[in-house]
Design a protein around this motif. Structure first.
Motif, PDB file in Angstrom:
ATOM      1  N   LYS A  53      36.519  26.470  28.253  1.00 20.93           N
ATOM      2  CA  LYS A  53      35.827  27.308  29.241  1.00 20.93           C
ATOM      3  C   LYS A  53      34.345  26.940  29.315  1.00 20.93           C
ATOM      4  N   LEU A  54      33.754  26.624  28.168  1.00 21.31           N
ATOM      5  CA  LEU A  54      32.352  26.211  28.176  1.00 21.31           C
ATOM      6  C   LEU A  54      32.173  24.915  28.959  1.00 21.31           C
ATOM      7  N   GLU A  55      33.101  23.982  28.799  1.00 17.78           N
ATOM      8  CA  GLU A  55      33.015  22.731  29.556  1.00 17.78           C
ATOM      9  C   GLU A  55      33.153  22.985  31.055  1.00 17.78           C
ATOM     10  N   ASP A  56      34.080  23.860  31.428  1.00 20.28           N
ATOM     11  CA  ASP A  56      34.239  24.179  32.856  1.00 20.28           C
ATOM     12  C   ASP A  56      32.988  24.862  33.406  1.00 20.28           C
ATOM     13  N   ASP A  57      32.436  25.792  32.631  1.00 24.76           N
ATOM     14  CA  ASP A  57      31.219  26.475  33.082  1.00 24.76           C
ATOM     15  C   ASP A  57      30.056  25.501  33.220  1.00 24.76           C
ATOM     16  N   CYS A  58      29.959  24.557  32.294  1.00 27.51           N
ATOM     17  CA  CYS A  58      28.861  23.587  32.364  1.00 27.51           C
ATOM     18  C   CYS A  58      29.052  22.613  33.523  1.00 27.51           C
ATOM     19  N   LYS A  59      30.302  22.274  33.838  1.00 28.06           N
ATOM     20  CA  LYS A  59      30.542  21.432  35.017  1.00 28.06           C
ATOM     21  C   LYS A  59      30.097  22.144  36.284  1.00 28.06           C
ATOM     22  N   GLU A  60      30.438  23.414  36.387  1.00 30.02           N
ATOM     23  CA  GLU A  60      30.010  24.190  37.550  1.00 30.02           C
ATOM     24  C   GLU A  60      28.489  24.322  37.585  1.00 30.02           C
ATOM     25  N   LEU A  61      27.896  24.504  36.410  1.00 30.41           N
ATOM     26  CA  LEU A  61      26.438  24.601  36.330  1.00 30.41           C
ATOM     27  C   LEU A  61      25.776  23.304  36.780  1.00 30.41           C
ATOM     28  N   GLY A  62      26.286  22.173  36.289  1.00 33.46           N
ATOM     29  CA  GLY A  62      25.718  20.893  36.690  1.00 33.46           C
ATOM     30  C   GLY A  62      25.879  20.625  38.173  1.00 33.46           C
ATOM     31  N   LYS A  63      27.004  21.040  38.740  1.00 36.08           N
ATOM     32  CA  LYS A  63      27.240  20.831  40.168  1.00 36.08           C
ATOM     33  C   LYS A  63      26.252  21.633  41.012  1.00 36.08           C
ATOM     34  N   THR A  64      25.996  22.873  40.624  1.00 31.12           N
ATOM     35  CA  THR A  64      25.065  23.703  41.392  1.00 31.12           C
ATOM     36  C   THR A  64      23.634  23.185  41.286  1.00 31.12           C
ATOM     37  N   VAL A  65      23.257  22.702  40.103  1.00 34.00           N
ATOM     38  CA  VAL A  65      21.905  22.149  39.956  1.00 34.00           C
ATOM     39  C   VAL A  65      21.761  20.874  40.779  1.00 34.00           C
ATOM     40  N   LYS A  66      22.788  20.040  40.767  1.00 34.71           N
ATOM     41  CA  LYS A  66      22.731  18.783  41.519  1.00 34.71           C
ATOM     42  C   LYS A  66      22.648  19.038  43.020  1.00 34.71           C
ATOM     43  N   ASN A  67      23.253  20.132  43.479  1.00 36.85           N
ATOM     44  CA  ASN A  67      23.207  20.481  44.902  1.00 36.85           C
ATOM     45  C   ASN A  67      22.009  21.359  45.256  1.00 36.85           C
ATOM     46  N   LEU A  68      21.093  21.515  44.310  1.00 36.94           N
ATOM     47  CA  LEU A  68      19.861  22.285  44.527  1.00 36.94           C
ATOM     48  C   LEU A  68      20.134  23.759  44.791  1.00 36.94           C
ATOM     49  N   GLU A  69      21.240  24.255  44.310  1.00 38.16           N
ATOM     50  CA  GLU A  69      21.581  25.671  44.475  1.00 38.16           C
ATOM     51  C   GLU A  69      21.174  26.410  43.197  1.00 38.16           C
ATOM     52  N   PHE A  70      19.880  26.613  43.035  1.00 35.82           N
ATOM     53  CA  PHE A  70      19.373  27.168  41.786  1.00 35.82           C
ATOM     54  C   PHE A  70      19.751  28.633  41.579  1.00 35.82           C
ATOM     55  N   PRO A  71      19.795  29.475  42.612  1.00 38.57           N
ATOM     56  CA  PRO A  71      20.306  30.839  42.383  1.00 38.57           C
ATOM     57  C   PRO A  71      21.755  30.841  41.901  1.00 38.57           C
ATOM     58  N   GLU A  72      22.570  29.938  42.460  1.00 38.21           N
ATOM     59  CA  GLU A  72      23.954  29.840  42.001  1.00 38.21           C
ATOM     60  C   GLU A  72      24.017  29.306  40.568  1.00 38.21           C
ATOM     61  N   ALA A  73      23.098  28.407  40.224  1.00 37.92           N
ATOM     62  CA  ALA A  73      23.052  27.897  38.850  1.00 37.92           C
ATOM     63  C   ALA A  73      22.690  29.012  37.872  1.00 37.92           C
ATOM     64  N   ALA A  74      21.743  29.853  38.267  1.00 37.78           N
ATOM     65  CA  ALA A  74      21.388  30.989  37.412  1.00 37.78           C
ATOM     66  C   ALA A  74      22.567  31.945  37.258  1.00 37.78           C
ATOM     67  N   LYS A  75      23.301  32.137  38.342  1.00 38.80           N
ATOM     68  CA  LYS A  75      24.488  32.989  38.272  1.00 38.80           C
ATOM     69  C   LYS A  75      25.541  32.387  37.349  1.00 38.80           C
ATOM     70  N   ALA A  76      25.705  31.059  37.418  1.00 38.04           N
ATOM     71  CA  ALA A  76      26.665  30.388  36.533  1.00 38.04           C
ATOM     72  C   ALA A  76      26.256  30.529  35.074  1.00 38.04           C
ATOM     73  N   LEU A  77      24.957  30.479  34.805  1.00 36.89           N
ATOM     74  CA  LEU A  77      24.492  30.678  33.428  1.00 36.89           C
ATOM     75  C   LEU A  77      24.794  32.090  32.943  1.00 36.89           C
TER      76      LEU A  77
END
Length: 273
Positions: A53-77
């Motif tokens: 689950k941590l790996e999946d969450d980090c993949k989603e986190l990396g994807k949001t950061v790469k797409n410049l979706e920082f609010p979504e990245a904060a939500k993923a964190l």
């Protein structure tokens, strides 16, 4: 005049005076060990580590950061659910990622590492000091016990030996508790630090992908080429969606008895002509 008598008398008086403080500190050590056992059991009940689950969450986190979706990245964190330390770190790091303040996230990770070291210090001190106090509590009553033995006072001998054995057992008990808790918690905190480092590595890699140079205050400036690329991709997606909608509308507006003409297919001829 010999100084041995007064000197040894002072040493004996000093060592005898330490008996009660040693016993009091030993009792406090036992009380502290019981409290630490309760904290340990509570922490054990809250521990939940799921690597996948941590790996999946980090993949989603990396994807949001790469797409410049920082609010979504904060939500993923904030949605990361692991052990208490990892979950707390992710929740505290979320506001910094919205500000693209990666240096603050690294500082936060260092503070969590210091906090884990402080937690380990409690049990380390307990494991180290308690046997020493137990040894002191054993040796101090031996003097009066030997004096009682030389005078034939069996009651004094028995009482002092009882104190000596009791302090030994109490000191070893508190030290054993501290040692076991230290070893187990050390492994727990290694796991937590490993997970925190993994989150940091994911953030750092994706920040480097979408970032240009870093300013003096630690804020990452986004590369204009990356912005144009992301905007262009979004524009293409919107244009495709609009074209699909227009095609669907044209199909719906055609008469039911007419079919669109195409290559190799002739238009139907009205029989009245």
């Amino acid at each position: 005049m010999s100084l041995e008598g007064p000197l040894f008398g002072i040493m004996y008086t000093f060592s005898a005076a330490l008996l009660y403080p040693v016993v009091i500190v030993l009792m406090l050590s036992v009380l502290a060990s019981l409290i630490l056992i309760g904290e340990f059991l509570s922490e054990y009940a809250k521990r939940h580590r799921d690597i996948r689950k941590l790996e999946d969450d980090c993949k989603e986190l990396g994807k949001t950061v790469k797409n410049l979706e920082f609010p979504e990245a904060a939500k993923a964190l904030r949605e990361i659910r692991q052990n208490f330390m990892v979950t707390s770190f992710s929740r505290d790091a979320a506001p910094f990622i919205e500000q693209r303040y990666f240096s603050a996230i690294e500082k936060l990770a260092a503070e969590y590492e210091i906090g884990m070291s402080k937690q380990l210090e409690k049990t380390k001190i307990l494991a180290t000091i308690s046997p020493m106090l137990g040894l002191m509590g054993t040796l101090i009553p031996l003097g009066p016990a030997l004096i009682g033995l030389s005078q034939g006072d069996i009651a004094t001998l028995a009482n002092n030996l009882m104190i000596a054995f009791a302090t030994t057992v109490v000191g070893l008990f508190a030290g054993s508790v501290g040692y076991v808790l230290t070893q187990v918690r050390r492994r727990w905190y290694w796991e937590d630090l490993s997970d925190i480092d993994y989150i940091l590595n994911v953030l750092e890699e994706n920040f480097k992908v979408v970032s240009g140079n870093s300013t003096g205050n630690g804020n990452w400036q986004i590369n204009e080429q990356v912005l144009f690329r992301v905007a262009d991709e979004k524009m293409k997606d919107e244009m495709k969606a609009e074209m699909m909608e227009e095609t669907n509308e044209k199909k719906q507006t055609l008469p039911a008895d007419r079919a669109p003409g195409g290559p190799g297919r002739s238009e139907p001829v009205d029989g009245s002509c």
